[in-house]
Design a protein around this motif. Structure first.
Motif, PDB file in Angstrom:
ATOM      1  N   LEU A   1     -30.543 -18.497   6.675  1.00 24.87           N
ATOM      2  CA  LEU A   1     -31.353 -18.771   8.015  1.00 24.87           C
ATOM      3  C   LEU A   1     -32.676 -19.760   7.573  1.00 24.87           C
ATOM      4  N   VAL A   2     -33.259 -19.326   6.329  1.00 26.22           N
ATOM      5  CA  VAL A   2     -34.223 -20.354   6.008  1.00 26.22           C
ATOM      6  C   VAL A   2     -33.448 -22.047   5.657  1.00 26.22           C
ATOM      7  N   PHE A   3     -32.494 -21.867   5.171  1.00 29.68           N
ATOM      8  CA  PHE A   3     -31.868 -23.342   4.904  1.00 29.68           C
ATOM      9  C   PHE A   3     -31.589 -23.959   6.245  1.00 29.68           C
ATOM     10  N   LEU A   4     -31.150 -23.173   7.292  1.00 30.34           N
ATOM     11  CA  LEU A   4     -30.788 -23.841   8.339  1.00 30.34           C
ATOM     12  C   LEU A   4     -32.073 -24.310   8.983  1.00 30.34           C
ATOM     13  N   LEU A   5     -33.026 -23.663   9.000  1.00 24.52           N
ATOM     14  CA  LEU A   5     -34.585 -23.804   9.545  1.00 24.52           C
ATOM     15  C   LEU A   5     -35.006 -25.182   8.900  1.00 24.52           C
ATOM     16  N   VAL A   6     -34.986 -25.288   7.551  1.00 23.72           N
ATOM     17  CA  VAL A   6     -35.532 -26.280   6.935  1.00 23.72           C
ATOM     18  C   VAL A   6     -34.734 -27.649   7.084  1.00 23.72           C
ATOM     19  N   MET A   7     -33.416 -27.437   7.270  1.00 27.60           N
ATOM     20  CA  MET A   7     -32.441 -28.618   7.281  1.00 27.60           C
ATOM     21  C   MET A   7     -32.531 -29.383   8.826  1.00 27.60           C
ATOM     22  N   PHE A   8     -32.670 -28.308   9.522  1.00 23.12           N
ATOM     23  CA  PHE A   8     -33.066 -28.489  11.076  1.00 23.12           C
ATOM     24  C   PHE A   8     -34.437 -29.203  11.249  1.00 23.12           C
ATOM     25  N   SER A   9     -35.515 -28.887  10.488  1.00 22.08           N
ATOM     26  CA  SER A   9     -36.861 -29.557  10.600  1.00 22.08           C
ATOM     27  C   SER A   9     -36.719 -30.683   9.887  1.00 22.08           C
ATOM     28  N   VAL A  10     -36.183 -31.121   8.690  1.00 27.85           N
ATOM     29  CA  VAL A  10     -35.877 -32.088   8.128  1.00 27.85           C
ATOM     30  C   VAL A  10     -35.164 -33.166   9.053  1.00 27.85           C
ATOM     31  N   GLY A  11     -34.394 -32.762   9.677  1.00 29.95           N
ATOM     32  CA  GLY A  11     -33.249 -33.627  10.559  1.00 29.95           C
ATOM     33  C   GLY A  11     -34.220 -34.103  11.614  1.00 29.95           C
ATOM     34  N   ILE A  12     -35.053 -33.426  12.050  1.00 29.10           N
ATOM     35  CA  ILE A  12     -35.682 -33.877  13.267  1.00 29.10           C
ATOM     36  C   ILE A  12     -36.893 -34.860  12.799  1.00 29.10           C
ATOM     37  N   PHE A  13     -37.498 -34.688  11.844  1.00 25.76           N
ATOM     38  CA  PHE A  13     -38.483 -35.822  11.381  1.00 25.76           C
ATOM     39  C   PHE A  13     -37.867 -37.006  10.716  1.00 25.76           C
ATOM     40  N   ILE A  14     -36.689 -36.775  10.302  1.00 24.11           N
ATOM     41  CA  ILE A  14     -36.109 -38.240   9.673  1.00 24.11           C
ATOM     42  C   ILE A  14     -34.985 -38.760  10.485  1.00 24.11           C
ATOM     43  N   GLY A  15     -34.120 -38.220  11.280  1.00 25.51           N
ATOM     44  CA  GLY A  15     -32.877 -38.579  11.980  1.00 25.51           C
ATOM     45  C   GLY A  15     -33.109 -38.546  13.619  1.00 25.51           C
ATOM     46  N   GLY A  16     -34.022 -37.370  13.966  1.00 24.94           N
ATOM     47  CA  GLY A  16     -34.113 -37.290  15.499  1.00 24.94           C
ATOM     48  C   GLY A  16     -33.063 -36.210  15.750  1.00 24.94           C
ATOM     49  N   THR A  17     -32.767 -36.263  16.793  1.00 23.46           N
ATOM     50  CA  THR A  17     -31.827 -34.943  17.367  1.00 23.46           C
ATOM     51  C   THR A  17     -30.399 -35.201  17.864  1.00 23.46           C
ATOM     52  N   GLN A  18     -29.867 -35.764  17.002  1.00 23.81           N
ATOM     53  CA  GLN A  18     -28.498 -36.256  17.366  1.00 23.81           C
ATOM     54  C   GLN A  18     -27.614 -35.195  17.137  1.00 23.81           C
ATOM     55  N   TRP A  19     -26.886 -34.779  18.047  1.00 23.44           N
ATOM     56  CA  TRP A  19     -26.216 -33.403  18.100  1.00 23.44           C
ATOM     57  C   TRP A  19     -25.004 -33.311  16.908  1.00 23.44           C
ATOM     58  N   TYR A  20     -24.441 -34.314  16.453  1.00 19.44           N
ATOM     59  CA  TYR A  20     -23.304 -34.282  15.468  1.00 19.44           C
ATOM     60  C   TYR A  20     -23.981 -34.055  14.206  1.00 19.44           C
ATOM     61  N   SER A  21     -25.157 -34.385  14.188  1.00 22.53           N
ATOM     62  CA  SER A  21     -25.770 -34.061  12.609  1.00 22.53           C
ATOM     63  C   SER A  21     -26.154 -32.640  12.337  1.00 22.53           C
ATOM     64  N   PHE A  22     -26.192 -31.685  13.426  1.00 22.04           N
ATOM     65  CA  PHE A  22     -26.410 -30.346  13.357  1.00 22.04           C
ATOM     66  C   PHE A  22     -25.250 -29.413  13.438  1.00 22.04           C
ATOM     67  N   LEU A  23     -24.134 -30.025  13.645  1.00 22.56           N
ATOM     68  CA  LEU A  23     -22.939 -29.206  13.832  1.00 22.56           C
ATOM     69  C   LEU A  23     -22.567 -28.742  12.533  1.00 22.56           C
ATOM     70  N   PRO A  24     -22.702 -29.145  11.320  1.00 22.06           N
ATOM     71  CA  PRO A  24     -22.144 -28.612   9.900  1.00 22.06           C
ATOM     72  C   PRO A  24     -23.183 -27.599   9.629  1.00 22.06           C
ATOM     73  N   LEU A  25     -24.313 -27.598  10.021  1.00 26.42           N
ATOM     74  CA  LEU A  25     -25.172 -26.794   9.800  1.00 26.42           C
ATOM     75  C   LEU A  25     -24.803 -25.498  10.343  1.00 26.42           C
ATOM     76  N   LEU A  26     -24.137 -25.366  11.358  1.00 27.21           N
ATOM     77  CA  LEU A  26     -23.722 -23.938  11.981  1.00 27.21           C
ATOM     78  C   LEU A  26     -22.592 -23.408  11.567  1.00 27.21           C
ATOM     79  N   VAL A  27     -21.619 -24.120  10.782  1.00 22.53           N
ATOM     80  CA  VAL A  27     -20.366 -23.604  10.230  1.00 22.53           C
ATOM     81  C   VAL A  27     -20.523 -22.537   9.350  1.00 22.53           C
ATOM     82  N   PRO A  28     -21.509 -22.288   8.456  1.00 23.50           N
ATOM     83  CA  PRO A  28     -21.740 -21.258   7.543  1.00 23.50           C
ATOM     84  C   PRO A  28     -21.726 -19.637   8.397  1.00 23.50           C
ATOM     85  N   PHE A  29     -22.187 -20.022   9.758  1.00 22.70           N
ATOM     86  CA  PHE A  29     -22.733 -18.729  10.422  1.00 22.70           C
ATOM     87  C   PHE A  29     -21.392 -18.063  11.235  1.00 22.70           C
TER      88      PHE A  29
END
Length: 181
Positions: free
Chosen positions: A68-96
Motif C-alpha cells: 500500500l505504501v509503495f502504491l501510494l509513493v509511486m502514485f505520488s511520484v507519477g503525478i509529480f513527474i509524468g502527470g496522470t496518464q492511465w496506462y502508467s498506473f495499471l502496472p501498480l495495480l497488478v500485485p493487488f
C-alpha cells in the motif's frame, strides 16, 4: 479524464486501506477457529491456516502495508513527474490481484467472516455449500490430506470465498455456525 484517473486511484487506495483496517480491527474478537482447529481448515490446499492473531499474521500484514505504501509513493511520484496518464498506473495495480492471499487467514467473528484481507459482514453472505474434492476437482492432488475432503464455498455479494475443510467434524462445526447466522 486526468481528474477521473486521479480520483479513481485515490478511491482505490482508500478502499484497500479501509478494508485492511477492518480485518485488523476485527481480529481481536475471533469466535472460530480455536488453535486445535487450525490444521483442519485451509485457505490454500498445501498448507494449514496461520492463527488469527497479530503475531502469526505479522509477515503478511507487513507485506500488505508495504504494498500500500509503495502504491501510494509511486502514485505520488507519477503525478509529480509524468502527470496522470492511465496506462502508467495499471502496472501498480497488478500485485493487488492476489494480495488477498498474503494473510493465510480464515476466521469467524461476531460481525462476519475474515478471509485473507477481506472482511465479509453477515448481511453480505448469500449462501454456502460444501463441494466434495474428488478426482475432477481443481484441488485434487495438491496434497494427500485434501483429497476426498470438502471445499466450502461461501457466496457473497462480491467475490465468493473458498476454504478447504479437511475433516467431517469441522464440516459439521462450520455448517452449524453458518446456519446459525
Amino acid at each position: 479524464m486526468n481528474e477521473l484517473i486521479l480520483a479513481a486511484m485515490i478511491i482505490f487506495i482508500l478502499y484497500k486501506s479501509i478494508r485492511f483496517y477492518q480485518v485488523i480491527a476485527r481480529m481481536k474478537n475471533i469466535r472460530f477457529p480455536a488453535m486445535e482447529d487450525m490444521a483442519e481448515i485451509r485457505k490454500l490446499p498445501e498448507k494449514p491456516l496461520n492463527a488469527p492473531s497479530y503475531s502469526h499474521q505479522k509477515l503478511g500484514m507487513t507485506i500488505y502495508i508495504l504494498m500500500l505504501v509503495f502504491l501510494l509513493v509511486m502514485f505520488s511520484v507519477g503525478i509529480f513527474i509524468g502527470g496522470t496518464q492511465w496506462y502508467s498506473f495499471l502496472p501498480l495495480l497488478v500485485p493487488f490481484v492476489y494480495a488477498g492471499d498474503l494473510l493465510n487467514l480464515f476466521a469467524i467473528s461476531d460481525d462476519g467472516i475474515l478471509s485473507g484481507t477481506r472482511f465479509i459482514p453477515w448481511k453480505n453472505i448469500r449462501s454456502f455449500e460444501f463441494v466434495q474434492i474428488d478426482v475432477n476437482h481443481r484441488y485434487y492432488g495438491h496434497s494427500k490430506e485434501v483429497n476426498d475432503t470438502y471445499e466450502l464455498k461461501i457466496k457473497t455479494r462480491g467475490f465468493p470465498v473458498s476454504i478447504v475443510v479437511v475433516t467431517d467434524e469441522m464440516k459439521e462445526k462450520l455448517t452449524e455456525i453458518l446456519n446459525n447466522k
